[in-house]
Design an enzyme around this catalytic site. Structure first.
Site, PDB file in Angstrom:
ATOM      1  N   GLY A 152       2.662  -1.289   8.666  1.00  0.00           N
ATOM      2  CA  GLY A 152       3.607  -0.321   8.121  1.00  0.00           C
ATOM      3  C   GLY A 152       4.911  -0.334   8.893  1.00  0.00           C
ATOM      4  O   GLY A 152       5.753  -1.218   8.730  1.00  0.00           O
ATOM      5  N   GLY A 187       0.497  -3.479  14.593  1.00  0.00           N
ATOM      6  CA  GLY A 187       1.899  -3.178  14.902  1.00  0.00           C
ATOM      7  C   GLY A 187       2.055  -1.888  15.679  1.00  0.00           C
ATOM      8  O   GLY A 187       1.529  -1.758  16.783  1.00  0.00           O
ATOM      9  N   ALA A 188       2.746  -0.920  15.070  1.00  0.00           N
ATOM     10  CA  ALA A 188       3.080   0.311  15.783  1.00  0.00           C
ATOM     11  C   ALA A 188       1.845   1.051  16.317  1.00  0.00           C
ATOM     12  O   ALA A 188       1.901   1.701  17.352  1.00  0.00           O
ATOM     13  CB  ALA A 188       3.896   1.225  14.878  1.00  0.00           C
ATOM     14  N   LEU A 245      -4.716   7.048  -1.476  1.00  0.00           N
ATOM     15  CA  LEU A 245      -4.766   8.514  -1.467  1.00  0.00           C
ATOM     16  C   LEU A 245      -6.027   8.980  -0.762  1.00  0.00           C
ATOM     17  O   LEU A 245      -6.285  10.168  -0.686  1.00  0.00           O
ATOM     18  CB  LEU A 245      -4.721   9.047  -2.897  1.00  0.00           C
ATOM     19  CG  LEU A 245      -3.473   8.633  -3.677  1.00  0.00           C
ATOM     20  CD1 LEU A 245      -3.499   9.242  -5.082  1.00  0.00           C
ATOM     21  CD2 LEU A 245      -2.220   9.103  -2.949  1.00  0.00           C
ATOM     22  N   LYS A 246      -6.816   8.046  -0.264  1.00  0.00           N
ATOM     23  CA  LYS A 246      -8.113   8.379   0.329  1.00  0.00           C
ATOM     24  C   LYS A 246      -8.839   9.418  -0.528  1.00  0.00           C
ATOM     25  O   LYS A 246      -9.191  10.500  -0.084  1.00  0.00           O
ATOM     26  CB  LYS A 246      -7.943   8.853   1.775  1.00  0.00           C
ATOM     27  CG  LYS A 246      -7.430   7.724   2.662  1.00  0.00           C
ATOM     28  CD  LYS A 246      -7.602   7.964   4.133  1.00  0.00           C
ATOM     29  CE  LYS A 246      -7.157   6.748   4.915  1.00  0.00           C
ATOM     30  NZ  LYS A 246      -5.728   6.372   4.658  1.00  0.00           N
ATOM     31  N   GLY A 262      -3.100 -10.715  13.650  1.00  0.00           N
ATOM     32  CA  GLY A 262      -4.093 -11.785  13.745  1.00  0.00           C
ATOM     33  C   GLY A 262      -5.417 -11.339  14.345  1.00  0.00           C
ATOM     34  O   GLY A 262      -6.455 -11.923  14.051  1.00  0.00           O
ATOM     35  N   LYS A 296       0.873  -1.183   0.000  1.00  0.00           N
ATOM     36  CA  LYS A 296       0.000   0.000   0.000  1.00  0.00           C
ATOM     37  C   LYS A 296       0.904   1.224   0.000  1.00  0.00           C
ATOM     38  O   LYS A 296       1.811   1.323   0.823  1.00  0.00           O
ATOM     39  CB  LYS A 296      -0.879  -0.027   1.253  1.00  0.00           C
ATOM     40  CG  LYS A 296      -1.816   1.159   1.387  1.00  0.00           C
ATOM     41  CD  LYS A 296      -2.826   0.951   2.511  1.00  0.00           C
ATOM     42  CE  LYS A 296      -2.351   1.460   3.859  1.00  0.00           C
ATOM     43  NZ  LYS A 296      -2.395   2.910   4.037  1.00  0.00           N
ATOM     44  N   ALA A 301     -11.253  11.699  -2.369  1.00  0.00           N
ATOM     45  CA  ALA A 301     -12.505  12.272  -1.864  1.00  0.00           C
ATOM     46  C   ALA A 301     -12.834  13.514  -2.672  1.00  0.00           C
ATOM     47  O   ALA A 301     -13.033  14.598  -2.140  1.00  0.00           O
ATOM     48  CB  ALA A 301     -12.367  12.607  -0.377  1.00  0.00           C
TER      49      ALA A 301
END
Lengths: 226, 226
Positions: A195, A175-176, A62-63, A182, A33, A65
């Site tokens: 990411g 993650g971060a 790029l979302k 999972g 992504k 809109a």
């Protein structure tokens, strides 16, 4: 099922940094992504260089809109660069916006994914109030998938409930940002998006293997519990 | 008060085409608006080349609609390229999104403009339902301006009513999209945004002068009628 988000950008030489990450994990993950920070830095031409020989899922987040004509024009350019999936906001509505985007994407063989909820708190101020309408819109537009945040598993569950089994659910925030590998899949997601945990690692390959193994263990656990 | 939108892109050589338009009208207009099609084509570096010696209003209309950290990162890059105004969607909400964007923009001395309504029909499906909340949000975040479509003058009037006199109202849709020059200003807008009518002309300077003259005549008319 793992997708790697190429952000935040870790080095000044974005093209070579991205190539290193991509080569390090491409055989382990379903796709990548890319977001606006990367795209405005390297442009369409840089994007082509990074993914010139990649044929997996390549998602431009790029979302989008905007009005339909602008979104369609952007998708034509992205498609040239090898992007085969785009993320847009359900919020802009169908008429003159998503209808045109979906039409253009069908011609270009590009998959559409709609944002129906986001990971930040402000998502509750306006966006989340329309969750069921957004899911109805996603189904009636027959898009490939929707985005729902792994940081709020009740939303992922609700999205799966509303969306049935056909629509793909992509879940960022693993993650971060705090969600464990999972957990989103156990709540009904198809893909988890990671990411920083992978891209900021000195060894993305090892880190991706670790995430996949945690994901596998967790999913086995929750399947066992049903 | 006129702003020129550099779209749709008219030529393959986007940098030189943009420079020609900019040089042709820069002394006549208040500023320029660039969008995602231009930015992903030429990137930040191309953008620097086009506007290297321009110091007027330079608006990046990416219709930002992401979490705060991503929007802040994009604005840092845009600011380096000379962009001094950014457009974001009100619908992403304040907490973890617009609050961070506005904070970053204050540091960078970049103006924020929020989309509170759009020109396509689908704007009525979700966005327009929140118009008064969006205006309240814009005022409480103390942003510089908001966007309201010249193609729907009742919305421009309502936005001015809700926003009071301090907030700037930017109105796209003049020219090719159907609204006549001056009509949005008469309805309460501060700036009218014109794209195709000027950028697709073989003589952008002459066309800008024509739009300005029509705008002036119309505004004089409506002022006279009050």
């Amino acid at each position: 099922m793992l997708i790697v988000a190429l952000d935040p950008l870790q080095k000044e030489d974005v093209i070579n940094w991205s190539k290193e990450v991509v080569y390090g994990v491409r055989n382990l993950v379903t796709g990548f992504k890319i977001g606006m920070p990367l795209l405005i830095k390297v442009g369409i031409s840089g994007c082509k260089k990074i993914f010139c020989d990649y044929s997996g899922l390549l998602i431009a987040d790029l979302k989008l809109a905007d009005i339909g004509d602008i979104m369609a024009s952007v998708v034509r350019d992205l498609s040239e660069a090898g992007v085969n999936t785009v993320i847009a906001h359900a919020f802009v509505g169908r008429s003159g916006a998503l209808d045109k985007l979906v039409g253009e994407c069908e011609k270009l063989d590009v998959k559409v994914v709609l944002v129906v909820s986001m990971s930040h708190r402000g998502s509750e101020e306006f966006i989340d109030k329309h969750l069921s309408d957004f899911m109805e819109l996603a189904l009636s537009l027959n898009v490939w998938g929707v985005v729902a945040p792994a940081t709020r598993l009740s939303v992922v569950r609700r999205v799966r409930e509303l969306g049935g089994s056909r629509i793909k659910v992509l879940s960022p925030g693993i993650g971060a940002q705090g969600a464990q590998p999972g957990t989103a899949i156990c709540a009904g997601a198809d893909y988890e998006i990671v990411g920083r945990a992978i891209t900021a690692s000195s060894n993305p390959t090892a880190e991706a293997l670790k995430v996949l193994s945690e994901q596998g263990r967790k999913v086995k656990e929750c399947l066992g519990s049903h």
